[in-house]
Design an enzyme around this catalytic site. Structure first.
Site, mmCIF file in Angstrom:
data_model
loop_
_atom_site.group_PDB
_atom_site.id
_atom_site.type_symbol
_atom_site.label_atom_id
_atom_site.label_comp_id
_atom_site.label_asym_id
_atom_site.label_seq_id
_atom_site.Cartn_x
_atom_site.Cartn_y
_atom_site.Cartn_z
ATOM 1 N N ALA A 9 0.803 -1.229 0.000
ATOM 2 C CA ALA A 9 0.000 0.000 0.000
ATOM 3 C C ALA A 9 0.833 1.275 0.000
ATOM 4 O O ALA A 9 0.310 2.355 -0.244
ATOM 5 C CB ALA A 9 -0.936 0.009 1.203
ATOM 6 N N ARG A 14 10.279 8.339 -1.424
ATOM 7 C CA ARG A 14 11.719 8.501 -1.726
ATOM 8 C C ARG A 14 12.094 8.010 -3.120
ATOM 9 O O ARG A 14 13.195 8.280 -3.598
ATOM 10 C CB ARG A 14 12.556 7.778 -0.659
ATOM 11 C CG ARG A 14 12.659 8.558 0.647
ATOM 12 C CD ARG A 14 13.507 7.813 1.660
ATOM 13 N NE ARG A 14 12.749 6.742 2.319
ATOM 14 C CZ ARG A 14 13.287 5.864 3.157
ATOM 15 N NH1 ARG A 14 14.595 5.892 3.408
ATOM 16 N NH2 ARG A 14 12.535 4.940 3.723
ATOM 17 N N GLN A 72 -6.264 -0.436 1.643
ATOM 18 C CA GLN A 72 -5.982 0.234 2.911
ATOM 19 C C GLN A 72 -6.069 1.731 2.636
ATOM 20 O O GLN A 72 -5.124 2.350 2.166
ATOM 21 C CB GLN A 72 -4.592 -0.151 3.445
ATOM 22 C CG GLN A 72 -4.282 0.443 4.807
ATOM 23 C CD GLN A 72 -2.837 0.221 5.238
ATOM 24 O OE1 GLN A 72 -1.973 -0.105 4.418
ATOM 25 N NE2 GLN A 72 -2.558 0.417 6.518
ATOM 26 N N GLY A 77 -0.024 2.033 9.537
ATOM 27 C CA GLY A 77 0.936 1.088 10.080
ATOM 28 C C GLY A 77 0.739 -0.318 9.548
ATOM 29 O O GLY A 77 -0.307 -0.646 8.965
ATOM 30 N N GLY A 136 13.769 -2.775 13.681
ATOM 31 C CA GLY A 136 13.254 -3.242 14.959
ATOM 32 C C GLY A 136 14.140 -4.339 15.520
ATOM 33 O O GLY A 136 14.558 -5.244 14.796
ATOM 34 N N ASN A 373 20.923 -15.628 -52.455
ATOM 35 C CA ASN A 373 21.881 -14.561 -52.151
ATOM 36 C C ASN A 373 21.213 -13.219 -52.423
ATOM 37 O O ASN A 373 20.794 -12.934 -53.551
ATOM 38 C CB ASN A 373 23.146 -14.676 -53.001
ATOM 39 C CG ASN A 373 24.212 -13.680 -52.554
ATOM 40 O OD1 ASN A 373 25.033 -13.956 -51.696
ATOM 41 N ND2 ASN A 373 24.186 -12.500 -53.150
ATOM 42 N N ASN A 382 7.171 -3.984 -49.151
ATOM 43 C CA ASN A 382 6.024 -4.782 -48.693
ATOM 44 C C ASN A 382 4.800 -3.962 -48.338
ATOM 45 O O ASN A 382 3.746 -4.537 -48.074
ATOM 46 C CB ASN A 382 6.435 -5.641 -47.495
ATOM 47 C CG ASN A 382 6.975 -4.798 -46.348
ATOM 48 O OD1 ASN A 382 7.567 -3.741 -46.565
ATOM 49 N ND2 ASN A 382 6.795 -5.257 -45.127
ATOM 50 N N SER A 401 22.694 -6.197 -56.135
ATOM 51 C CA SER A 401 22.698 -5.077 -55.197
ATOM 52 C C SER A 401 21.736 -3.975 -55.625
ATOM 53 O O SER A 401 21.448 -3.793 -56.816
ATOM 54 C CB SER A 401 24.106 -4.490 -55.081
ATOM 55 O OG SER A 401 25.000 -5.459 -54.584
ATOM 56 N N ARG A 436 16.037 -1.582 -65.404
ATOM 57 C CA ARG A 436 16.644 -0.297 -65.104
ATOM 58 C C ARG A 436 16.777 0.484 -66.407
ATOM 59 O O ARG A 436 16.851 -0.100 -67.489
ATOM 60 C CB ARG A 436 18.008 -0.468 -64.442
ATOM 61 C CG ARG A 436 19.007 -1.268 -65.253
ATOM 62 C CD ARG A 436 20.184 -1.698 -64.412
ATOM 63 N NE ARG A 436 21.210 -2.376 -65.197
ATOM 64 C CZ ARG A 436 22.079 -3.230 -64.712
ATOM 65 N NH1 ARG A 436 22.046 -3.525 -63.425
ATOM 66 N NH2 ARG A 436 22.983 -3.798 -65.468
#
Length: 453
Positions: A9, A14, A72, A77, A136, A373, A382, A401, A436
């Site tokens: 809870a 900090r 809670q 406590g 404690g 390759n 895509n 390439s 091309r």
């Protein structure tokens, strides 16, 4: 019957964060997730979460059938926190009380603790600290525990005690229902201390059995970023030691992070700064180079992953060669001896046996056959702006390439694609395709220059 109560809870001011403290991360999971997983291994009837700050966030994450959440509303406590679940505990159960910000508690420790509980005894987890400041103190008379005194309430003699309370305990539900309503806030912090039930137990003749964890870090809590970082390194060091005990070579165990589960075969080597997330499996003879990130993936035997690769939701078979600087995105599947080179990205792609995508390419939504390759600078186009389409490449295809393969497209076995081509139509078996424009030269052409401002 066992029931587990986890106190979760606290705000954790900090931590300097809007995130509830128990939801901060250790090894890629919230602190509280670690505690819940350990609790589940004990096979309890119910896990009760006592939540408060950020309750909605916590409950959303832990919305599971075996978890019962109680709010809670005011943090008054630890005793008050446990009291929130009293009406939900079964009288004949043993109750194990844990803490959501103590993530490294071990199953064996909890089993030993729970075994100490009977109708006339309870279990308390303690630890000896060289510097017990803030904790404690365990007060004993003739060896028997008689009370726990919080640091702020302890006198000079009591503050010399090195055995301290971890907060973790196991006690019968009947006793909790008897003792918790008797708590009062007459103490330095004005809170209802759970630890005050120890004096009640001793006064009633209930034996307070104690056990200590195998490692003090098991009961270390997290209150700030420094402690969070400290526990992270402890967790990773323990995991690294386990891997090395099982034969894995870690070139520097201090520079290793697993944020999930990592299963390794024989003779694996992992270089520095590697991160493993989710469920990762490495086969025999796998080598992982430095700075790799592997997420929810399976890496087959004798595969090499070179430096600076990212592999996510992918399956690699044996003898693959990856990287450096490769990125395998979700859905990538590599057959034996496939090669993905530097600055290559794949996604939802099947790469066949012995096929190579060596450098500077993108292969997405594609199926490549065996011995393909793919040349540098190749892209499977895509996405048409609205929908994804597939590229299918047969066996023994050579892609030159700087090629663009505009999906949907099918390239059959043995085809050759000339460098610099943009392919928009299917390619037949054993065909050579050039797409091309013819090279032209323009003499005296003037390059543009910057205009003066």
């Amino acid at each position: 019957m066992l029931e587990v109560v986890i106190l979760a809870a606290g705000k954790g001011s900090r931590m300097k964060s809007a995130v509830p403290k128990v939801m901060h991360s250790l090894a890629g999971k919230p602190f509280l997730q670690h505690v819940v997983e350990k609790a589940r291994k004990l096979k309890p009837e119910t896990i009760h979460l006592v939540v408060g700050h950020g309750a909605e966030t916590v409950n959303q994450h832990f919305n599971q059938k075996d978890i019962h959440s109680v709010v809670q509303a005011q943090q008054l406590g630890t005793g008050h926190a446990v009291a929130q679940v009293l009406d939900h505990l079964q009288d004949d159960s043993i109750v194990s009380i844990l803490y959501g910000d103590v993530p490294l508690i071990q199953e064996a420790t909890l089993e030993s603790l729970n075994a100490l509980v009977s109708s006339d005894s309870m279990g308390l987890l303690t630890v000896d600290l060289q510097d017990p400041t803030g904790y404690g103190r365990i007060v004993r008379e003739s060896g028997a525990v008689t009370a726990i005194v919080e640091h702020k309430d302890a006198d000079g003699t009591q503050r010399l005690i090195n055995e301290v309370n971890t907060g973790v305990m196991a006690v019968s539900a009947r006793h909790l229902k008897q003792w918790l309503p008797q708590l009062n806030s007459d103490n330095a912090q004005g809170e209802l201390y759970l630890t005050d039930i120890i004096a009640m137990a001793a006064k009633q003749g209930v034996v307070i059995n104690t056990v200590q964890p195998a490692h003090s870090w098991e009961v270390m809590g997290v209150n700030n970023r420094q402690q969070q970082a400290q526990l992270e390194r402890i967790y990773q060091a323990e995991l690294a030691n386990t891997l090395m005990d099982n034969g894995v070579t870690l070139l520097d165990p201090a520079r290793f992070d697993c944020r999930g589960s990592l299963t390794c075969g024989n003779d694996c080597v992992i270089d520095i700064n590697c991160i493993f997330e989710g469920d990762v499996t490495l086969g025999d003879g796998v080598t992982i180079g430095p700075n790799a990130v592997i997420i929810n993936s399976s890496i087959g035997d004798n595969t090499t992953v070179k430096a600076n690769c990212i592999i996510e939701d992918s399956v690699l078979q044996s003898h693959c060669d990856i990287g450096p600087f490769a990125r395998l995105r979700p859905g990538s599947q590599l057959a034996d001896k496939a090669k993905i080179g530097n600055f290559v990205e794949t996604k939802n792609a099947i790469i066949g046996k012995g096929s190579k995508v060596n450098h500077l390419s993108y292969v997405g939504d594609a199926e490549l056959g065996d011995d393909v390759n793919v040349g540098a600078g190749t892209i499977t186009c895509n996405y048409d702006g609205a929908n994804k389409h597939k590229t299918k490449i047969g066996n023994r295809v050579f892609v030159g390439s700087n090629t663009a393969l505009v999906a949907p497209i099918n390239i059959e076995d043995g085809a050759t694609i000339a460098a610099g081509s943009t392919i928009t139509k299917n390619v037949g078996q054993d065909e050579l395709v050039l797409a091309r424009s013819k090279q032209k030269s323009i003499n005296g052409w003037q390059r543009p220059v910057k205009k003066p401002k």
